[in-house]
Design an enzyme around this catalytic site. Structure first.
Site, PDB file in Angstrom:
ATOM      1  N   GLY A  39       0.757  -1.128   0.058  1.00  0.00           N
ATOM      2  CA  GLY A  39       0.108  -0.017  -0.048  1.00  0.00           C
ATOM      3  C   GLY A  39       0.882   1.345   0.007  1.00  0.00           C
ATOM      4  O   GLY A  39       2.023   1.195   0.325  1.00  0.00           O
ATOM      5  N   LEU A  40       0.246   2.550  -0.122  1.00  0.00           N
ATOM      6  CA  LEU A  40       0.819   3.599  -0.335  1.00  0.00           C
ATOM      7  C   LEU A  40       1.665   4.041   0.982  1.00  0.00           C
ATOM      8  O   LEU A  40       1.476   3.279   2.131  1.00  0.00           O
ATOM      9  CB  LEU A  40      -0.150   4.806  -0.344  1.00  0.00           C
ATOM     10  CG  LEU A  40      -0.839   4.728  -1.768  1.00  0.00           C
ATOM     11  CD1 LEU A  40      -1.921   5.966  -1.674  1.00  0.00           C
ATOM     12  CD2 LEU A  40       0.218   5.027  -2.925  1.00  0.00           C
ATOM     13  N   SER A  41       2.647   4.628   0.958  1.00  0.00           N
ATOM     14  CA  SER A  41       3.372   5.282   2.116  1.00  0.00           C
ATOM     15  C   SER A  41       2.028   6.144   3.049  1.00  0.00           C
ATOM     16  O   SER A  41       1.285   7.084   2.472  1.00  0.00           O
ATOM     17  CB  SER A  41       4.285   6.443   1.453  1.00  0.00           C
ATOM     18  OG  SER A  41       5.026   7.035   2.773  1.00  0.00           O
ATOM     19  N   GLY A  42       2.148   5.797   4.385  1.00  0.00           N
ATOM     20  CA  GLY A  42       1.002   6.379   5.080  1.00  0.00           C
ATOM     21  C   GLY A  42      -0.115   5.686   4.801  1.00  0.00           C
ATOM     22  O   GLY A  42      -1.175   6.083   5.482  1.00  0.00           O
ATOM     23  N   ALA A  43      -0.189   4.478   4.417  1.00  0.00           N
ATOM     24  CA  ALA A  43      -1.585   3.879   4.377  1.00  0.00           C
ATOM     25  C   ALA A  43      -1.914   3.295   5.587  1.00  0.00           C
ATOM     26  O   ALA A  43      -2.894   2.956   5.983  1.00  0.00           O
ATOM     27  CB  ALA A  43      -1.339   2.824   3.085  1.00  0.00           C
ATOM     28  N   GLY A  44      -0.943   2.977   6.457  1.00  0.00           N
ATOM     29  CA  GLY A  44      -0.959   2.366   7.764  1.00  0.00           C
ATOM     30  C   GLY A  44      -0.460   0.667   7.831  1.00  0.00           C
ATOM     31  O   GLY A  44      -0.643   0.099   8.785  1.00  0.00           O
ATOM     32  N   LYS A  45       0.242   0.331   6.731  1.00  0.00           N
ATOM     33  CA  LYS A  45       0.857  -0.762   6.670  1.00  0.00           C
ATOM     34  C   LYS A  45       1.622  -1.390   8.034  1.00  0.00           C
ATOM     35  O   LYS A  45       1.318  -2.530   8.673  1.00  0.00           O
ATOM     36  CB  LYS A  45       1.953  -1.051   5.593  1.00  0.00           C
ATOM     37  CG  LYS A  45       1.411  -0.762   4.246  1.00  0.00           C
ATOM     38  CD  LYS A  45       2.263  -0.952   3.238  1.00  0.00           C
ATOM     39  CE  LYS A  45       3.578   0.039   3.269  1.00  0.00           C
ATOM     40  NZ  LYS A  45       3.185   1.416   3.164  1.00  0.00           N
ATOM     41  N   SER A  46       2.705  -0.307   8.518  1.00  0.00           N
ATOM     42  CA  SER A  46       3.330  -0.825   9.669  1.00  0.00           C
ATOM     43  C   SER A  46       2.397  -0.808  10.982  1.00  0.00           C
ATOM     44  O   SER A  46       2.716  -1.667  11.863  1.00  0.00           O
ATOM     45  CB  SER A  46       4.532   0.543   9.852  1.00  0.00           C
ATOM     46  OG  SER A  46       5.507   0.095   8.687  1.00  0.00           O
ATOM     47  N   SER A 113       5.906  -1.820  -2.273  1.00  0.00           N
ATOM     48  CA  SER A 113       5.819  -2.892  -3.272  1.00  0.00           C
ATOM     49  C   SER A 113       4.719  -2.461  -4.121  1.00  0.00           C
ATOM     50  O   SER A 113       3.689  -3.285  -4.307  1.00  0.00           O
ATOM     51  CB  SER A 113       5.527  -4.369  -2.532  1.00  0.00           C
ATOM     52  OG  SER A 113       4.657  -4.417  -1.499  1.00  0.00           O
TER      53      SER A 113
END
Lengths: 208, 208
Positions: A39-46, A113
């Site tokens: 997902g995008l940077s800032g999407a909340g992945k981490s 990715s």
């Protein structure tokens, strides 16, 4: 001391009885897999990956989280951001994840990715059911508004080139195992969505 | 469900409470480390590493074995045998081992790793007590006599260049944590020597 006694038996002394993924995973009470957050940077992945890892840990499961922080400063420290290096970065992440899955762990991989080809390559390293693609689907406007690291601001100012979502494409997954509406829902709700998927798929034994 | 309940508390909802090496290792009942086997081809590294891994597994411990087979065919498949690639091979092995140690595991790494500088580089990635260098000390004559893969024969025939012990040096460790007399002693005896070291150093909890 059972092991030592066994290896004293003359007929098995030289046998190299390798442990394999199945035996390691059984001992850990889980089905090894990689949960691949894209997902995008800032999407909340981490944030979501962290919550899932904590939930699994609280259930006595064994996990590891691969992300840019522990990869770019170690295994992938020789890589820059050229096209070739970007592909190699994801290749090594996927290969490292495969080693961890072979070790029996549930691995959480958190990387933008953005390209389907890279994610397909990653998936190809795993057996059926081992690769769980999680699309952290946050609209660009919301991710850019959050901008937790100030990267969108710098990309808009032209200080960062080839920034995903700004001047470089994000190719959304078409058949992700899990899609999270991460622009509107709370991280803990989304983490629970993943936990339910893992529970249904019997990736870990229920709490006794 | 304790974890889920906690994350519903408003004040910790967004907290990224990362698991760390210490918490993972405690949950596994062990002190994470890499046991780094170095020695000539045919010295007995893999055989002994296998026995140690089986003993640890029989004691309920969590391990992983890194060797040429699972590295050269995956993570390091892009590397050849040039000087630069050889160094990069060991660097990636060491970085992968560091990730596994960070995950709480006891890692067994079995590589000829003939140069002191490479082993020093590997050691530098770890904290005190985490890097256990095991010198599998088998005289060349004996290793060559065993020649389990027929490699010495091919090297003597000039079919393999830069073969360690033949036309490329092996730099013996000067301060290895463990030295195994692997030319004369049986593998299970040597594996027990390592298990005693791990037990004394409290790398795993005694069987209850």
């Amino acid at each position: 001391m059972a092991e030592t006694e066994r290896s004293h038996a003359p007929n098995v002394r030289w046998q190299t009885f390798d442990l394999d993924k199945q035996r390691r995973a059984t001992a850990m009470g889980q089905k090894p897999a990689v949960i691949w957050f894209t997902g995008l940077s800032g999407a909340g992945k981490s944030t979501i990956a962290n919550l899932v890892e904590k939930s699994l840990f609280a259930r006595g499961r064994h996990t590891y989280l691969l992300d840019g922080d522990n990869l770019r400063h170690g295994l992938n420290r020789d890589l820059g951001f050229s096209e070739a290096d970007r592909v190699e970065n994801i290749r090594r992440v996927a290969e490292a994840a495969r080693l961890f899955v072979d070790a029996g762990l549930i691995v959480l991989a958190s990387f933008i990715s953005p390209y389907r080809s890279d994610r397909r390559m990653a998936r190809s390293l795993f057996e059926d059911g081992e690769f769980i693609e999680v699309f952290v689907d946050t609209p660009l406007e919301i991710a850019e508004q959050r901008d937790p690291k100030g990267l969108y601001k710098r990309a808009r100012a032209g200080l960062i080139k080839d920034f995903t979502g700004i001047d470089s494409p994000y190719e959304a997954p078409e058949q992700a195992e899990i899609r999270l509406e991460a622009g509107t829902q709370e991280p803990d709700v989304l983490a629970n969505q993943i936990m339910r998927y893992l529970c249904r798929g019997q990736y870990f034994e229920p709490m006794s």
